[in-house]
Design a protein around this motif. Structure first.
Motif, PDB file in Angstrom:
ATOM      1  N   ILE A 153       0.835  -1.199   0.000  1.00  0.00           N
ATOM      2  CA  ILE A 153       0.000   0.000   0.000  1.00  0.00           C
ATOM      3  C   ILE A 153       0.874   1.254   0.000  1.00  0.00           C
ATOM      4  O   ILE A 153       1.872   1.333   0.719  1.00  0.00           O
ATOM      5  CB  ILE A 153      -0.958  -0.004   1.209  1.00  0.00           C
ATOM      6  CG1 ILE A 153      -1.959   1.156   1.110  1.00  0.00           C
ATOM      7  CG2 ILE A 153      -0.214   0.031   2.521  1.00  0.00           C
ATOM      8  CD1 ILE A 153      -3.086   1.075   2.114  1.00  0.00           C
ATOM      9  N   GLY A 154       0.542   2.186  -0.856  1.00  0.00           N
ATOM     10  CA  GLY A 154       1.299   3.420  -0.971  1.00  0.00           C
ATOM     11  C   GLY A 154       2.397   3.387  -2.016  1.00  0.00           C
ATOM     12  O   GLY A 154       2.999   4.428  -2.308  1.00  0.00           O
ATOM     13  N   ASP A 155       2.662   2.230  -2.606  1.00  0.00           N
ATOM     14  CA  ASP A 155       3.701   2.138  -3.637  1.00  0.00           C
ATOM     15  C   ASP A 155       3.191   2.688  -4.968  1.00  0.00           C
ATOM     16  O   ASP A 155       2.016   2.531  -5.316  1.00  0.00           O
ATOM     17  CB  ASP A 155       4.129   0.687  -3.863  1.00  0.00           C
ATOM     18  CG  ASP A 155       4.928   0.122  -2.699  1.00  0.00           C
ATOM     19  OD1 ASP A 155       5.221   0.875  -1.750  1.00  0.00           O
ATOM     20  OD2 ASP A 155       5.247  -1.086  -2.748  1.00  0.00           O
ATOM     21  N   VAL A 156       4.076   3.299  -5.708  1.00  0.00           N
ATOM     22  CA  VAL A 156       3.776   3.734  -7.069  1.00  0.00           C
ATOM     23  C   VAL A 156       3.960   2.534  -7.994  1.00  0.00           C
ATOM     24  O   VAL A 156       4.946   1.802  -7.888  1.00  0.00           O
ATOM     25  CB  VAL A 156       4.698   4.889  -7.487  1.00  0.00           C
ATOM     26  CG1 VAL A 156       4.560   5.180  -8.984  1.00  0.00           C
ATOM     27  CG2 VAL A 156       4.397   6.138  -6.671  1.00  0.00           C
ATOM     28  N   VAL A 157       3.001   2.324  -8.884  1.00  0.00           N
ATOM     29  CA  VAL A 157       3.036   1.185  -9.808  1.00  0.00           C
ATOM     30  C   VAL A 157       3.014   1.712 -11.242  1.00  0.00           C
ATOM     31  O   VAL A 157       2.126   2.491 -11.614  1.00  0.00           O
ATOM     32  CB  VAL A 157       1.843   0.240  -9.574  1.00  0.00           C
ATOM     33  CG1 VAL A 157       1.832  -0.875 -10.609  1.00  0.00           C
ATOM     34  CG2 VAL A 157       1.895  -0.348  -8.165  1.00  0.00           C
ATOM     35  N   ILE A 158       3.988   1.292 -12.030  1.00  0.00           N
ATOM     36  CA  ILE A 158       4.096   1.708 -13.431  1.00  0.00           C
ATOM     37  C   ILE A 158       4.062   0.445 -14.283  1.00  0.00           C
ATOM     38  O   ILE A 158       5.058  -0.270 -14.376  1.00  0.00           O
ATOM     39  CB  ILE A 158       5.393   2.493 -13.681  1.00  0.00           C
ATOM     40  CG1 ILE A 158       5.474   3.699 -12.733  1.00  0.00           C
ATOM     41  CG2 ILE A 158       5.462   2.956 -15.146  1.00  0.00           C
ATOM     42  CD1 ILE A 158       6.840   4.382 -12.745  1.00  0.00           C
ATOM     43  N   PRO A 159       2.939   0.123 -14.904  1.00  0.00           N
ATOM     44  CA  PRO A 159       2.836  -1.121 -15.681  1.00  0.00           C
ATOM     45  C   PRO A 159       3.665  -1.092 -16.957  1.00  0.00           C
ATOM     46  O   PRO A 159       3.710  -0.077 -17.662  1.00  0.00           O
ATOM     47  CB  PRO A 159       1.342  -1.212 -16.026  1.00  0.00           C
ATOM     48  CG  PRO A 159       0.663  -0.289 -15.065  1.00  0.00           C
ATOM     49  CD  PRO A 159       1.645   0.807 -14.811  1.00  0.00           C
ATOM     50  N   ASN A 160       4.311  -2.236 -17.233  1.00  0.00           N
ATOM     51  CA  ASN A 160       5.010  -2.368 -18.520  1.00  0.00           C
ATOM     52  C   ASN A 160       4.265  -3.320 -19.456  1.00  0.00           C
ATOM     53  O   ASN A 160       4.768  -3.688 -20.511  1.00  0.00           O
ATOM     54  CB  ASN A 160       6.447  -2.836 -18.321  1.00  0.00           C
ATOM     55  CG  ASN A 160       6.555  -4.181 -17.624  1.00  0.00           C
ATOM     56  OD1 ASN A 160       5.539  -4.810 -17.320  1.00  0.00           O
ATOM     57  ND2 ASN A 160       7.770  -4.618 -17.344  1.00  0.00           N
ATOM     58  N   GLY A 161       3.072  -3.702 -19.060  1.00  0.00           N
ATOM     59  CA  GLY A 161       2.213  -4.549 -19.875  1.00  0.00           C
ATOM     60  C   GLY A 161       0.958  -4.873 -19.092  1.00  0.00           C
ATOM     61  O   GLY A 161       0.915  -4.684 -17.869  1.00  0.00           O
ATOM     62  N   PRO A 204      -0.021  -8.107 -27.781  1.00  0.00           N
ATOM     63  CA  PRO A 204       0.118  -7.672 -26.386  1.00  0.00           C
ATOM     64  C   PRO A 204      -0.369  -6.248 -26.134  1.00  0.00           C
ATOM     65  O   PRO A 204      -0.324  -5.400 -27.034  1.00  0.00           O
ATOM     66  CB  PRO A 204       1.625  -7.776 -26.144  1.00  0.00           C
ATOM     67  CG  PRO A 204       2.232  -7.559 -27.497  1.00  0.00           C
ATOM     68  CD  PRO A 204       1.291  -8.227 -28.462  1.00  0.00           C
ATOM     69  N   ALA A 205      -0.801  -6.018 -24.916  1.00  0.00           N
ATOM     70  CA  ALA A 205      -1.190  -4.677 -24.477  1.00  0.00           C
ATOM     71  C   ALA A 205      -0.017  -4.092 -23.694  1.00  0.00           C
ATOM     72  O   ALA A 205       0.225  -4.467 -22.543  1.00  0.00           O
ATOM     73  CB  ALA A 205      -2.437  -4.739 -23.609  1.00  0.00           C
ATOM     74  N   VAL A 206       0.715  -3.201 -24.332  1.00  0.00           N
ATOM     75  CA  VAL A 206       1.902  -2.621 -23.702  1.00  0.00           C
ATOM     76  C   VAL A 206       1.857  -1.095 -23.833  1.00  0.00           C
ATOM     77  O   VAL A 206       1.352  -0.562 -24.821  1.00  0.00           O
ATOM     78  CB  VAL A 206       3.202  -3.163 -24.329  1.00  0.00           C
ATOM     79  CG1 VAL A 206       3.357  -4.642 -24.041  1.00  0.00           C
ATOM     80  CG2 VAL A 206       3.243  -2.908 -25.828  1.00  0.00           C
ATOM     81  N   PRO A 207       2.397  -0.387 -22.843  1.00  0.00           N
ATOM     82  CA  PRO A 207       2.406   1.075 -22.913  1.00  0.00           C
ATOM     83  C   PRO A 207       3.474   1.579 -23.861  1.00  0.00           C
ATOM     84  O   PRO A 207       4.380   0.824 -24.259  1.00  0.00           O
ATOM     85  CB  PRO A 207       2.726   1.482 -21.467  1.00  0.00           C
ATOM     86  CG  PRO A 207       3.591   0.369 -20.972  1.00  0.00           C
ATOM     87  CD  PRO A 207       3.001  -0.880 -21.597  1.00  0.00           C
ATOM     88  N   ASP A 208       3.377   2.837 -24.211  1.00  0.00           N
ATOM     89  CA  ASP A 208       4.423   3.478 -25.000  1.00  0.00           C
ATOM     90  C   ASP A 208       5.712   3.492 -24.174  1.00  0.00           C
ATOM     91  O   ASP A 208       5.726   3.939 -23.020  1.00  0.00           O
ATOM     92  CB  ASP A 208       4.000   4.900 -25.351  1.00  0.00           C
ATOM     93  CG  ASP A 208       5.047   5.628 -26.162  1.00  0.00           C
ATOM     94  OD1 ASP A 208       5.052   5.486 -27.390  1.00  0.00           O
ATOM     95  OD2 ASP A 208       5.875   6.333 -25.538  1.00  0.00           O
TER      96      ASP A 208
END
Length: 257
Positions: free
Chosen positions: A104-112, A129-133
């Motif tokens: 809880i409280g962590d920043v999450v940055i998805p790579n997929g 695949p669903a991936v971010p820029d």
């Protein structure tokens, strides 16, 4: 595609109302929280689940528009914003932990994103695949490092139903749901929410860029948080990371022109 006075049917914005760079929170009430980080801002529209503020970051017009919960409304929002000239989208939201790596409280940055939803299949094949820029992802990571926040980069699970995650055993297809969740977790997924896979899937089909930064609202295997005051304080971390990243994205874009 548009309603009266050349306004978009769902987000109720028209030509000139939004910037090319847009933040996409799910919750309408989070739009003002993000807009307060702009150098200046004004409320543009509010219709259904979509609330929009537009302002400036370092002299460049930017907007924030709420998508509402889930893929269908997110898709509509992105389609209409793109028709008005937007090309860069950063989702700012919350997620639940599906890994001991995220608390809880962590920043999450998805790579997929796992496409455990239906909207993305209307845009891209299931096997795609669903991936971010990648450029946006890197700027989000750089912002998290600069701000000193604990962060995780990993695969997120995008679902269509909240309660089939928290109470899968109560559903007629519970046996299937439980097995899928176990498989995703064993495969290394670190978080789950409801909008990332559509954003990652839709953006490139619109010649746009999409990425996401979230705040974990739970610890692993904990689906409820009673301390809403603390959670509200944590949420600013994702907002600050998104705003700092967007500043750097804009700077880089304009230096390349």
């Amino acid at each position: 595609m548009t309603a009266e006075k050349n306004k978009m049917m769902h987000i109720a914005c028209g030509e000139g109302d939004v910037g090319e760079y847009v933040f996409l929170p799910g919750a309408p009430e989070r739009t003002i929280q993000i807009a307060k980080y702009f150098d200046s801002y004004e409320k543009i529209a509010q219709n259904r689940e979509h609330t929009t503020y537009t302002g400036y970051l370092d002299g460049v017009k930017v907007s924030v528009t709420s998508t509402g919960m889930g893929g269908p409304s997110t898709a509509i929002c992105m389609e209409e914003l793109t028709k008005l000239g937007a090309h860069t989208f950063i989702r700012v939201g919350t997620c639940a932990s599906t890994s001991k790596k995220v608390g809880i409280g962590d920043v999450v940055i998805p790579n997929g994103a796992v496409k455990m939803e239906g909207t993305s299949s209307h845009y891209i094949p299931m096997e795609y695949p669903a991936v971010p820029d990648y450029f946006l992802l890197k700027k989000l990571e750089e912002a998290a490092i600069k701000l000193g926040y604990k962060y995780n980069i990993g695969v997120t699970i995008t679902k269509d139903s909240f309660f089939t995650q928290t109470e899968p055993e109560t559903k007629p297809v519970g046996y299937e749901l439980v097995n899928k969740w176990n498989a995703y977790e064993k495969s290394g997924a670190t978080s789950t929410s409801m909008e990332d896979a559509p954003i990652f899937s839709i953006a490139p089909t619109l010649n746009s860029r999409g990425a996401s930064v979230m705040l974990s609202a739970t610890n692993y295997n904990k689906f409820a948080n009673q301390d809403r005051t603390s959670l509200a304080e944590y949420e600013t971390r994702a907002i600050e990371v998104a705003v700092e990243a967007m500043r750097q994205i804009i700077k880089a874009d304009h230096s390349n022109k």
